[in-house]
Design a protein around this motif. Structure first.
Motif, PDB file in Angstrom:
ATOM      1  N   LEU A   8       0.854  -1.233  -0.037  1.00  0.00           N
ATOM      2  CA  LEU A   8      -0.169  -0.128   0.229  1.00  0.00           C
ATOM      3  C   LEU A   8       0.994   1.240   0.050  1.00  0.00           C
ATOM      4  N   ILE A   9       1.840   1.297   0.697  1.00  0.00           N
ATOM      5  CA  ILE A   9       2.852   2.380   0.818  1.00  0.00           C
ATOM      6  C   ILE A   9       3.598   2.602  -0.648  1.00  0.00           C
ATOM      7  N   SER A  10       3.876   1.398  -1.087  1.00  0.00           N
ATOM      8  CA  SER A  10       4.551   1.520  -2.473  1.00  0.00           C
ATOM      9  C   SER A  10       3.591   2.191  -3.545  1.00  0.00           C
ATOM     10  N   TRP A  11       2.344   1.654  -3.481  1.00  0.00           N
ATOM     11  CA  TRP A  11       0.917   2.267  -4.290  1.00  0.00           C
ATOM     12  C   TRP A  11       1.206   3.696  -4.126  1.00  0.00           C
ATOM     13  N   ASN A  12       1.151   4.194  -2.848  1.00  0.00           N
ATOM     14  CA  ASN A  12       0.839   5.654  -2.616  1.00  0.00           C
ATOM     15  C   ASN A  12       1.994   6.351  -3.178  1.00  0.00           C
ATOM     16  N   LEU A  13       3.291   5.878  -2.901  1.00  0.00           N
ATOM     17  CA  LEU A  13       4.575   6.762  -3.518  1.00  0.00           C
ATOM     18  C   LEU A  13       4.598   6.692  -4.878  1.00  0.00           C
ATOM     19  N   ILE A  14       4.487   5.573  -5.692  1.00  0.00           N
ATOM     20  CA  ILE A  14       4.623   5.538  -7.082  1.00  0.00           C
ATOM     21  C   ILE A  14       3.428   6.074  -7.673  1.00  0.00           C
ATOM     22  N   VAL A  15       2.156   5.519  -7.402  1.00  0.00           N
ATOM     23  CA  VAL A  15       0.950   5.962  -8.218  1.00  0.00           C
ATOM     24  C   VAL A  15       0.894   7.724  -7.921  1.00  0.00           C
ATOM     25  N   MET A  16       0.630   8.157  -6.884  1.00  0.00           N
ATOM     26  CA  MET A  16       0.512   9.639  -6.513  1.00  0.00           C
ATOM     27  C   MET A  16       1.453  10.356  -7.138  1.00  0.00           C
ATOM     28  N   SER A  17       2.821   9.841  -7.325  1.00  0.00           N
ATOM     29  CA  SER A  17       3.877  10.760  -7.847  1.00  0.00           C
ATOM     30  C   SER A  17       3.993  10.572  -9.384  1.00  0.00           C
ATOM     31  N   THR A  18       2.954   9.664 -10.078  1.00  0.00           N
ATOM     32  CA  THR A  18       2.955   9.645 -11.502  1.00  0.00           C
ATOM     33  C   THR A  18       1.694   9.904 -12.159  1.00  0.00           C
ATOM     34  N   MET A  19       0.656   9.101 -11.826  1.00  0.00           N
ATOM     35  CA  MET A  19      -0.318   9.124 -12.261  1.00  0.00           C
ATOM     36  C   MET A  19      -1.096  10.431 -12.911  1.00  0.00           C
ATOM     37  N   PRO A  20      -1.150  11.389 -12.081  1.00  0.00           N
ATOM     38  CA  PRO A  20      -1.615  12.743 -12.419  1.00  0.00           C
ATOM     39  C   PRO A  20      -0.840  13.280 -13.625  1.00  0.00           C
ATOM     40  N   ALA A  21       0.393  13.038 -13.637  1.00  0.00           N
ATOM     41  CA  ALA A  21       1.143  13.610 -14.997  1.00  0.00           C
ATOM     42  C   ALA A  21       0.763  12.844 -16.008  1.00  0.00           C
ATOM     43  N   ILE A  22       0.535  11.484 -16.022  1.00  0.00           N
ATOM     44  CA  ILE A  22       0.425  10.694 -17.169  1.00  0.00           C
ATOM     45  C   ILE A  22      -0.990  10.889 -17.647  1.00  0.00           C
ATOM     46  N   LEU A  23      -1.947  11.231 -16.790  1.00  0.00           N
ATOM     47  CA  LEU A  23      -3.334  11.607 -17.091  1.00  0.00           C
ATOM     48  C   LEU A  23      -3.289  13.116 -17.822  1.00  0.00           C
ATOM     49  N   LYS A  24      -2.697  14.027 -17.423  1.00  0.00           N
ATOM     50  CA  LYS A  24      -2.640  15.265 -17.637  1.00  0.00           C
ATOM     51  C   LYS A  24      -2.062  15.368 -19.305  1.00  0.00           C
TER      52      LYS A  24
ATOM     53  N   SER B 249     -10.889  -1.879  -9.267  1.00  0.00           N
ATOM     54  CA  SER B 249     -10.014  -0.526  -9.463  1.00  0.00           C
ATOM     55  C   SER B 249     -10.386   0.401  -8.154  1.00  0.00           C
ATOM     56  N   ALA B 250      -9.397   1.177  -8.248  1.00  0.00           N
ATOM     57  CA  ALA B 250      -9.393   1.787  -6.777  1.00  0.00           C
ATOM     58  C   ALA B 250     -10.070   3.324  -7.054  1.00  0.00           C
ATOM     59  N   LEU B 251     -10.907   3.744  -6.122  1.00  0.00           N
ATOM     60  CA  LEU B 251     -11.489   4.964  -6.019  1.00  0.00           C
ATOM     61  C   LEU B 251     -10.829   5.951  -6.621  1.00  0.00           C
ATOM     62  N   ALA B 252      -9.294   6.222  -6.364  1.00  0.00           N
ATOM     63  CA  ALA B 252      -8.450   6.993  -6.601  1.00  0.00           C
ATOM     64  C   ALA B 252      -8.394   7.091  -8.277  1.00  0.00           C
ATOM     65  N   SER B 253      -8.559   6.054  -9.099  1.00  0.00           N
ATOM     66  CA  SER B 253      -8.616   6.096 -10.306  1.00  0.00           C
ATOM     67  C   SER B 253      -9.794   7.064 -10.778  1.00  0.00           C
ATOM     68  N   PHE B 254     -10.987   7.035 -10.243  1.00  0.00           N
ATOM     69  CA  PHE B 254     -12.120   7.916 -10.586  1.00  0.00           C
ATOM     70  C   PHE B 254     -11.657   9.223 -10.276  1.00  0.00           C
ATOM     71  N   LEU B 255     -11.005   9.568  -9.100  1.00  0.00           N
ATOM     72  CA  LEU B 255     -10.976  10.885  -8.712  1.00  0.00           C
ATOM     73  C   LEU B 255      -9.625  11.586  -9.477  1.00  0.00           C
ATOM     74  N   MET B 256      -8.737  10.817  -9.921  1.00  0.00           N
ATOM     75  CA  MET B 256      -7.725  11.199 -10.634  1.00  0.00           C
ATOM     76  C   MET B 256      -8.121  11.632 -12.209  1.00  0.00           C
ATOM     77  N   VAL B 257      -9.017  10.618 -12.710  1.00  0.00           N
ATOM     78  CA  VAL B 257      -9.594  11.008 -14.101  1.00  0.00           C
ATOM     79  C   VAL B 257     -10.363  12.166 -14.057  1.00  0.00           C
ATOM     80  N   ASN B 258     -11.114  12.354 -12.916  1.00  0.00           N
ATOM     81  CA  ASN B 258     -12.091  13.232 -12.782  1.00  0.00           C
ATOM     82  C   ASN B 258     -11.362  14.720 -12.869  1.00  0.00           C
ATOM     83  N   GLU B 259     -10.365  14.729 -12.266  1.00  0.00           N
ATOM     84  CA  GLU B 259      -9.477  16.145 -12.002  1.00  0.00           C
ATOM     85  C   GLU B 259      -8.707  16.248 -13.223  1.00  0.00           C
ATOM     86  N   PHE B 260      -7.631  15.208 -13.631  1.00  0.00           N
ATOM     87  CA  PHE B 260      -6.503  15.521 -14.446  1.00  0.00           C
ATOM     88  C   PHE B 260      -7.017  15.070 -15.980  1.00  0.00           C
ATOM     89  N   GLY B 261      -8.033  14.305 -16.264  1.00  0.00           N
ATOM     90  CA  GLY B 261      -8.204  14.077 -17.689  1.00  0.00           C
ATOM     91  C   GLY B 261      -8.730  12.523 -17.952  1.00  0.00           C
TER      92      GLY B 261
END
Length: 302
Positions: free
Chosen positions: A131-147, A258-270
């Motif tokens: 879970l910690i690995s998930w947070n560190l890697i996903v939260m630092s990369t997925m917003p940029a990928i979607l944007k 699928s994580a709830l965060a996937s919806f939140l990030m898509v909704n905000e970043f693209g």
């Protein structure tokens, strides 16, 4: 097996109730969704990450193997889902949504609950590392990928996000054993506790504004998340020659919906927020069928 199935129900039922409340609210009241989404991603999620990293007692050495394994799984799932979406001729928004919903598993509230029942306390400790690995890697990369955008513009965009600074702050507090004054750690924890409920309410509101009629896309994306994630995790774990418990945790956590965060990030970043919210729900429901199979396959049912 009955206990494990009960843990799945126990993990999912409260989530479903909160989404339903958001749905009912959305049907009866108008609300500024973009503002609520920004509140979640720019205030609550940074607080969640700071709190998790501030309080963890896991050392870097014991986390390294699972951290590397998760990173490989994440990269592979992003690439596979993007290639499939391109080959099927999806729109750019649908491509982003498929990448997010496939690469991001619900390794938090649902993953930890199921892992505890299936693999006990030793498994739970490994799941927390995941879970910690998930947070560190996903939260630092997925917003940029979607944007999207060029490499350096993506880096600059990522560094501007409070999520990144929340992680850095949590790591600094943890590494230097900082004791926050005036019970600020309690206030931080309160913000962290608000993150998931607010996000679930937002998803319910989003669904209330569209017709919930899942089709081929939603079922296909859900199976990619549930079974595709498990298969990729197994191959990565075997290639890395992980210990049995590490491999079991890796596969189980990667087979969550699928994580709830996937919806939140898509909704905000693209991306396509409506489709993504449907995949979150459909994959969660389908997990009642797929998780028993995964648990049997990894030898966690005895």
């Amino acid at each position: 097996m009955i206990e494990i199935l009960f843990s799945v129900v126990s993990a999912v039922f409260p989530v479903g109730c909160i989404v339903l409340i958001g749905f009912i609210f959305g049907k009866n009241f108008s609300i500024d969704e973009p503002t609520l989404s920004k509140l979640s991603l720019y205030v609550l999620f940074p607080a969640l990450l700071t709190d998790i990293l501030y309080r963890t007692t896991i050392s870097i050495a014991e986390a390294m193997e699972i951290f590397i394994a998760f990173g490989l799984i994440y990269i592979l799932l992003c690439l596979i889902s993007w290639i499939i979406a391109k080959r099927l001729g999806f729109s750019v928004a649908a491509q982003k949504s498929l990448v997010a919903s496939t690469a991001l598993s619900n390794s938090g509230n649902m993953g930890l609950s199921v892992t505890l029942f299936a693999l006990g306390e030793p498994g739970l400790e490994k799941a927390v590392i995941y879970l910690i690995s998930w947070n560190l890697i996903v939260m630092s990369t997925m917003p940029a990928i979607l944007k999207g955008g060029r490499f350096w513009s993506s880096i600059i965009f990522t560094l501007k996000l409070p999520i990144i600074w929340g992680m850095i702050l949590g790591l600094i507090f943890n590494l230097f054993n900082v004791q926050l004054p005036l019970r600020l750690d309690d206030g931080l924890h309160l913000l962290k506790e608000a993150t998931i409920p607010v996000a679930l309410l937002l998803m319910g509101i989003q669904i209330s504004n569209s017709s919930f009629k899942p089709g081929t896309y939603e079922f296909g994306a859900s199976l990619m998340r549930l079974l595709g994630g498990a298969l990729v995790a197994y191959l990565v774990g075997k290639t890395m020659n992980l210990a049995r418990l590490d491999l079991q945790v890796l596969v189980l956590q990667s087979s969550m919906p699928s994580a709830l965060a996937s919806f939140l990030m898509v909704n905000e970043f693209g991306g396509d927020a409506t489709r993504t919210s449907k995949v979150v729900i459909v994959s969660t429901l389908l997990s009642f069928l797929t998780l028993p199979i995964i648990l049997w396959a990894i030898g966690a049912t005895s």
